[in-house]
Design a protein around this motif. Structure first.
Motif, mmCIF file in Angstrom:
data_model
loop_
_atom_site.group_PDB
_atom_site.id
_atom_site.type_symbol
_atom_site.label_atom_id
_atom_site.label_comp_id
_atom_site.label_asym_id
_atom_site.label_seq_id
_atom_site.Cartn_x
_atom_site.Cartn_y
_atom_site.Cartn_z
ATOM 1 N N ILE A 195 82.164 -33.880 -65.061
ATOM 2 C CA ILE A 195 82.383 -33.901 -66.458
ATOM 3 C C ILE A 195 83.240 -32.710 -67.011
ATOM 4 N N ARG A 196 82.572 -31.438 -66.586
ATOM 5 C CA ARG A 196 83.277 -30.205 -67.233
ATOM 6 C C ARG A 196 84.634 -30.132 -66.784
ATOM 7 N N ALA A 197 84.789 -30.607 -65.355
ATOM 8 C CA ALA A 197 86.200 -30.244 -64.570
ATOM 9 C C ALA A 197 87.339 -31.513 -65.261
ATOM 10 N N GLY A 198 86.655 -32.593 -65.418
ATOM 11 C CA GLY A 198 87.747 -33.680 -65.694
ATOM 12 C C GLY A 198 87.331 -34.525 -66.842
ATOM 13 N N GLY A 199 86.180 -34.284 -67.657
ATOM 14 C CA GLY A 199 85.991 -34.900 -68.845
ATOM 15 C C GLY A 199 85.244 -36.185 -68.603
ATOM 16 N N ALA A 200 84.922 -36.859 -69.708
ATOM 17 C CA ALA A 200 84.333 -38.195 -69.619
ATOM 18 C C ALA A 200 85.202 -39.257 -68.809
ATOM 19 N N GLY A 201 86.598 -39.224 -68.958
ATOM 20 C CA GLY A 201 87.237 -40.182 -68.055
ATOM 21 C C GLY A 201 87.248 -39.817 -66.695
ATOM 22 N N ALA A 202 87.002 -38.715 -66.067
ATOM 23 C CA ALA A 202 86.657 -38.647 -64.669
ATOM 24 C C ALA A 202 85.314 -39.354 -64.275
ATOM 25 N N MET A 203 84.403 -39.227 -65.219
ATOM 26 C CA MET A 203 83.044 -39.620 -64.903
ATOM 27 C C MET A 203 83.334 -41.056 -64.780
ATOM 28 N N ARG A 204 83.850 -41.897 -65.836
ATOM 29 C CA ARG A 204 84.166 -43.217 -66.033
ATOM 30 C C ARG A 204 84.587 -43.854 -64.963
ATOM 31 N N LYS A 205 85.808 -43.236 -64.411
ATOM 32 C CA LYS A 205 86.279 -43.718 -63.246
ATOM 33 C C LYS A 205 85.531 -43.905 -62.064
ATOM 34 N N ILE A 206 84.675 -42.809 -61.567
ATOM 35 C CA ILE A 206 83.544 -42.838 -60.577
ATOM 36 C C ILE A 206 82.824 -43.887 -60.904
ATOM 37 N N VAL A 213 71.575 -35.290 -67.070
ATOM 38 C CA VAL A 213 71.562 -36.081 -68.007
ATOM 39 C C VAL A 213 71.905 -35.707 -69.209
ATOM 40 N N ILE A 214 71.738 -34.573 -69.634
ATOM 41 C CA ILE A 214 72.301 -33.983 -70.953
ATOM 42 C C ILE A 214 73.861 -34.198 -70.659
ATOM 43 N N ALA A 215 74.653 -33.600 -69.795
ATOM 44 C CA ALA A 215 75.997 -33.434 -69.784
ATOM 45 C C ALA A 215 76.348 -34.884 -69.860
ATOM 46 N N LEU A 216 75.832 -36.095 -69.332
ATOM 47 C CA LEU A 216 76.360 -37.386 -69.367
ATOM 48 C C LEU A 216 76.153 -37.890 -70.819
#
Length: 654
Positions: free
Chosen positions: A353-364, A273-276
């Motif tokens: 998020i640590r591996a690919g940043g916010a963009g990787a999370m947004r894609k998922i 939650v904190i990372a997001l």
């Protein structure tokens, strides 16, 4: 607690609902007339771009024409602040300068005790926060830094630390003069069974404060620093102010952020939650060490109509997603759903998020899948469908799952999607080679069915040419019944919104029924409807013979009979259009090479569409279509005959 007569009336008189709602929305200046107290805004209860949320400041109520949320200032505070009725009354009374009535003694004692428990929790939170800056917490600070949390982020989340000692917090709180009984009742310490003084619940742990919907600390979650500790994560025990099945981590912040249009994400743990949130996905929450409960699920839907369940990509995460699905199935409603974002194998949201940043999370998140896809994948996982019995077992299992859905319209759409997926799985493969259905998945036929060439025909043209007499008939009865019984519009709003009208007049009436407010006592709903769409569509609708003879149109007082009529007509209409979709799919298959399975399915769909019995193809008898027993007209009969002729050609018949 009971309120004296007149208290709520006085509170509503002193309260401006425009001011209460205005704290949560941005008014649309083009539609609003503030001088008359007529205000419009995007709805705070569901995502939208247009202003369909209406507030009448003079009458003191609100109504959303999109999600149908309605109520007064008290109800608005209840829903947006996630508080009970009495708490909402207290909030508004405090703002209006009205003293609350004296409570009965038992109630006053309970509230006073809860207030004192909350004060104990705040003192403990400040102590834990200071301990994170000491030398004993060096390893804890290093761990947080490795997880990507800067000192500023640690401060934003009020992260603390409990040193390894057994009575550090106890000594601090008692030294501050706090009641030892309250320290124990708050779940911060436990009594010793060896005659010693109580000992701290949290020791050598990083602590995350858990807050209620109003931002008050009600519990803690602790992450062990010792890798050999029996419990990696430990939550506060259940107390008078904390029930872990009734709240969510980061609830207050997530609710506010989701109200501004961000997706609501349900993660598995505190660090996720904190990372997001730190990556820009502020509307993130997590259950508190247990599987999602029914109460938490309802709480999520109060915040957002379609939360995204973001779980780890391992078997445990997929299993958790399926458990949430099973919990949600009986609770689903139109416009109230779940989507599932499964992380890559071996990763959680924090690691993504640590591996690919916010963009990787947004894609998922953008690729999050609907619940029907999760239901289907579980049903076919590790199964082979090479016999009628196994295929029948699949159909039985899916039917049992869908049967849990109480909303009939939603249940119908699940049936349709699953029927399409079954057809794709069992559809024989094109071209040469063995027939394994489902795009190479396990399952399919054991042999390739016999195929014969058929003439090429555009299926869409054939389906579009089919007369729509019965659809128009049933649409007319549905619309006329709702006009005569406007009290049923809210009850059937989902079915009405999903209706694809066959004529422009029907579409205009449908739209008007969805946007017009409920009629006030003594007013004519039909007059309001006529003012919006004009007299012609209404005159045409009520001049139809099958509308004039419909029982609910004649009896405006019997709402239950009218509701039964609408439900029947909607069900029949859906069945008809489902059969048409089957015909269209089958005709597409016939454009290439046809087999007996395709042609049999098409024949059945054609009979369902035109109401034909099993033997009418051969004997040429008339078949009935209308509810009053009227025969199909010549155009309908010719269309059916033409379609069956094309199907029979596909079977090699002359």
């Amino acid at each position: 607690m009971s309120l004296p007569p007149g208290f709520l009336d006085e509170l509503r008189t002193r309260t401006s609902i425009a001011q209460v709602v205005g704290r949560k929305v941005m008014w649309d200046p083009r539609k609003s007339n503030q001088g008359k107290g007529d205000l419009w805004a995007p709805c705070p209860f569901h995502q939208e771009k247009t202003a369909s949320f209406h507030v009448d400041d003079r009458q003191g109520f609100y109504y959303c024409f999109g999600c149908h949320a309605k109520g007064d200032a008290i109800k608005f505070v209840q829903d947006t602040e996630n508080v009970g009725f009495m708490e909402a009354v207290e909030i508004l009374a405090r703002e209006a300068g009205m003293p609350m009535p004296v409570r009965d003694p038992a109630d006053k004692v309970r509230v006073d005790r809860q207030t004192r428990l909350l004060e104990v929790m705040e003192v403990a939170q400040r102590h834990y926060r200071m301990q994170l800056q000491t030398g004993a917490a060096a390893e804890a600070r290093a761990y947080l830094a490795r997880r990507g949390l800067s000192p500023e982020a640690q401060a934003r989340w009020d992260i603390g630390f409990a040193p390894p000692g057994w009575q550090g917090l106890w000594d601090h709180l008692t030294g501050c003069g706090l009641d030892p009984d309250l320290i124990l009742a708050a779940g911060l310490a436990r009594a010793s069974d060896k005659g010693r003084k109580p000992y701290d619940v949290f020791r050598n742990r990083i602590l995350f404060p858990i807050r209620d919907g109003r931002g008050r600390v009600i519990a803690f979650g602790g992450r062990a620093m010792d890798p050999n500790d029996n419990a990696k994560y430990l939550n506060s025990p259940q107390t008078e102010i904390f029930d872990k099945g009734h709240t969510l981590f980061n609830l207050a912040r997530a609710r506010e952020t989701a109200g501004k249009g961000q997706p609501l994400i349900v993660a598995e743990g505190y660090m996720d939650v904190i990372a997001l949130s730190e990556a820009g996905f502020g509307a993130a929450v997590a259950p508190l060490g247990t599987a999602v409960t029914e109460h938490q699920l309802r709480l999520l839907w109060r915040i957002h109509p379609e939360p995204v369940i973001a779980l780890d990509g391992d078997r445990a995460g997929i299993g958790a997603a399926r458990r949430v699905m099973d919990l949600a199935l009986p609770l689903l409603e139109a416009g109230q759903a779940l989507r599932f974002a499964i992380m890559p194998p071996g990763q959680d949201p924090d690691e993504v998020i640590r591996a690919g940043g916010a963009g990787a999370m947004r894609k998922i998140l953008d690729e999050a899948r609907p619940m029907v896809a999760i239901l289907w994948e579980r049903a076919i996982e590790d199964r082979v469908f090479d016999s009628p019995e196994r295929r029948a077992a699949l159909e039985r299992d899916l039917a049992a799952a869908v049967e849990k859905i109480r909303d009939p319209t939603l249940r119908h759409h699940y049936d349709e999607d699953l029927k399409r997926l079954r057809w794709e799985l069992f559809r024989p493969a094109r071209g040469g080679g063995g027939g394994g259905g489902g795009g190479g998945r396990k399952g399919g036929w054991t042999r390739e069915p016999r195929r014969r060439p058929v003439s090429s025909t555009k299926s869409s043209e054939l389906v579009q040419a089919m007369p729509r007499f019965e659809e128009e008939l049933r649409e007319a009865v549905i619309l006329a019944t709702l006009i005569v019984h406007p009290a049923l519009i809210a009850r059937f709003a989902g079915e009405l919104e999903a209706l694809v009208c066959a004529t422009p007049d029907h579409a205009a009436l449908q739209q008007a029924l969805l946007v017009l407010p409920p009629p006030e006592e003594g007013t004519s709903f039909r007059d309001a409807l006529e003012a919006r769409v004009g007299p012609a569509p209404l005159e045409k609708l009520f001049s139809l013979s099958h509308v004039r003879i419909a029982p609910p149109v004649h009896d405006p007082a019997d709402h239950e009979k009218a509701a039964l009529c609408i439900a029947h007509e909607v069900d029949r209409l859906m069945r008809l259009r489902g059969a048409e979709r089957d015909i269209e799919e089958g005709m597409r298959d016939l454009e290439g090479l046809a087999d007996e399975g395709v042609t049999w399915r098409l024949s059945q769909a054609a009979r369902a569409r035109y109401g034909a019995g099993p033997s009418q193809e051969e004997d040429g008898a008339d078949f009935e279509l209308a509810p009053n027993g009227a025969h199909v007209d010549r155009d309908e009969r010719d269309a059916f005959a033409d379609l069956l002729g094309r199907i029979n050609y596909g079977k090699g018949r002359t």
